[in-house]
Design an enzyme around this catalytic site. Structure first.
Site, short mmCIF file in Angstrom:
data_model
loop_
_atom_site.label_atom_id
_atom_site.label_comp_id
_atom_site.label_asym_id
_atom_site.label_seq_id
_atom_site.Cartn_x
_atom_site.Cartn_y
_atom_site.Cartn_z
N TYR A 221 -6.43 -8.64 11.90
CA TYR A 221 -5.12 -8.47 12.53
C TYR A 221 -5.24 -8.87 14.00
CZ TYR A 221 -4.12 -5.59 8.41
OH TYR A 221 -3.97 -5.13 7.13
N GLU B 201 0.85 -1.18 0.00
CA GLU B 201 0.00 0.00 0.00
C GLU B 201 0.89 1.24 0.00
OE1 GLU B 201 -3.71 1.93 2.60
OE2 GLU B 201 -2.81 0.03 3.20
N GLU C 34 -6.13 -9.36 3.78
CA GLU C 34 -5.32 -8.65 4.77
C GLU C 34 -5.28 -9.51 6.02
OE1 GLU C 34 -5.83 -4.52 5.77
OE2 GLU C 34 -6.51 -4.02 3.73
N GLU D 49 -12.63 -2.31 2.65
CA GLU D 49 -13.19 -2.09 3.99
C GLU D 49 -14.31 -1.04 3.99
OE1 GLU D 49 -10.01 -1.43 6.80
OE2 GLU D 49 -9.22 -3.44 6.54
#
Length: 504
Positions: free
Chosen positions: A245, A28, A293, A174
């Protein structure tokens, strides 16, 4: 006396062929990922295009088949036209997601050139935040149409004659998150994604599309978001995305290493939701999963918030630069095992990210050499040895409880069988903090295989880290497995990552 576990592996217990894209990653325009990471003109370590050769070599060592670009939150205000054409004519822009200054020296064409250097492909994300359907179609035309139209001819004028033929496209990022620029409700996103997907498939019917799923398991709209949006996009998309995450904010190692069980629950819930939509629409196809992700991320959050709030509009600020511990490497290994166990439905996954930003590869700010974080190794091992058919192990293991999890298995394991190469690899983590486990593995259903090696990543210090020129966490070959009559006996040390390789 060590605890004991038993496992049976047989070629009849097939889960699915591994889609190599499960070993994908993510770059990114964020922090030092692009500028100062993969791109650093003037550095003696860089090539004629300004790309760091040492970083290229490390990415090749991991063998990353697909890389998601250009974001992430960055994509929701990305103006792709500013990232192509003569570099000296490109404008600098305020990058709102990370409150940085984007100078647009690296854009679509340069990144495509870099992915070719590292033997990878691009997974492109389109901006459905501040832009929409028309811009997504224009970018697709620029990238994939042969020529004779406005945007394909623009690409040719920029020196790229042949189309890129990018096959995987993400419909936003997202979009359920209130932090996202152009955040949408599930009704708004479902309709927008449906119409964008329909238009994009008219331009290039061969592309695969990823519908935006929930940003994490804890989102208040999960899994209703998937159910509602997939009712709109089911006929047009191929995948739904998952992001997750994990961190060890509570400094509870045992509970931290149990968080891969939460990842497993997340995957199962999304599969169930996809299959509910399939049944409701009386559909024929499965919607597969793109876990695009995933990683450990928590070490640097305070610093990143401080930088964004108090020192905004820097070029490539040092943010999200987690320095990973040994226990982080164990959880990354456990997450990789979890992804492989679901290889029948998880077809793509992107470790977020690849260089400097929550990454396995780091570069020093002063232009020094690139180096490997602790998490580099489980990623490398699975990518190198985890190509083939996943075999579901029948595993009987001791269990333990943690602060927030019950019946946590001491041993987590999965096996990948490469019939063509006549190789088989057992990946296993002992996540018991105190005791070694003797694992007895019955492979009598896999005739003719012999031990090749047992690789171990272990350390008594859960918090130890690697740094430039000081790699204190690295794999070693161990004599901890022996084979007799189709039975492998392995000693899996407490808190260890194990790669047991067999061949004919």
């Amino acid at each position: 006396m060590a605890k004991k576990a038993k496992m049976i592996i047989d070629k009849e217990y097939r889960v699915a062929e591994v889609d190599k894209r499960i070993y994908g990653s993510f770059i990114e325009h964020l922090g030092r990922a692009v500028y100062d990471g993969l791109y650093q003109p003037g550095n003696p370590l860089s090539d004629e295009d300004g790309f760091r050769k040492d970083v290229i070599d490390l990415v090749k060592e991991i063998d990353v088949p697909i890389i998601r670009y250009p974001g992430g939150n960055f994509v929701s205000s990305f103006v792709w036209e500013d990232s192509v054409g003569p570099v000296d004519e490109r404008p600098a822009r305020l990058e709102l997601a990370w409150r940085s200054l984007e100078k647009n020296e690296i854009g679509v064409n340069e990144f495509a050139k870099w992915t070719e250097k590292v033997n990878s492909e691009m997974m492109m994300a389109v901006n459905l935040g501040t832009r929409g359907m028309a811009d997504a179609c224009n970018l697709l035309e620029y990238c994939n149409h042969p020529g004779g139209t406005k945007y394909s001819d623009m690409r040719i004028a920029h020196g790229v004659k042949d189309p890129y033929n990018i096959k995987v496209w993400c419909l936003g990022n997202e979009m359920d998150g209130t932090w996202q620029l152009g955040h949408k409700t599930m009704d708004e996103y479902g309709r927008l994604a449906e119409e964008t997907a329909r238009a994009m498939k008219l331009i290039d019917p061969s592309i695969e599309l990823v519908s935006c799923g929930s940003s994490n398991l804890e989102m208040p709209t999960f899994p209703k978001w998937e159910s509602k949006t997939l009712e709109c996009t089911y006929d047009l998309v191929d995948y739904v995305s998952l992001h997750q995450y994990y961190g060890n904010e509570a400094d509870d190692t045992a509970d931290f290493l149990a968080k891969s069980d939460d990842m497993d629950e997340f995957i199962r819930s999304v599969i169930a939701t996809c299959d509910y939509v399939k049944a409701k629409k009386r559909g024929k196809k499965n919607i597969n999963l793109s876990f695009d992700e995933w990683n450990v991320w928590f070490h640097s959050r305070a610093e990143e918030f401080d930088t964004m709030k108090n020192r905004p509009w820097q070029v490539a600020p040092s943010i999200l630069e987690d320095v990973y511990t040994f226990e982080d490497a164990l959880l990354v290994g456990l997450m990789l095992i979890t992804l492989l166990k679901h290889a029948d439905r998880v077809k793509m996954a992107c470790l977020a990210q690849l260089v400097n930003v929550i990454a396995p590869i780091m570069t020093d700010k002063d232009g020094g050499a690139a180096w490997k974080q602790t998490i580099f190794y489980p990623v490398m091992h699975t990518s190198q040895y985890g190509r083939g058919v996943v075999l579901r192990p029948v595993l009987d293991t001791p269990v333990h409880d943690t602060g927030r999890h019950e019946q946590v298995t001491d041993i987590e394991s999965v096996t990948v069988w490469n019939e063509e190469k006549e190789e088989m690899t057992i990946f296993a983590v002992n996540r018991n903090l105190d005791e070694d486990v003797e694992l007895e593995t019955d492979i009598r259903g896999m005739e003719g295989y012999r031990m090749l090696e047992h690789i171990v990543l272990e350390n008594d210090n859960m918090k130890i880290v690697n740094s430039a020129g000081n790699e204190r966490v690295a794999p070693k070959k161990a004599s901890q497995s022996k084979m007799d009559g189709g039975i492998i006996t392995s000693i899996l040390h407490k808190t260890s990552w194990n790669v047991i390789r067999l061949g004919k």
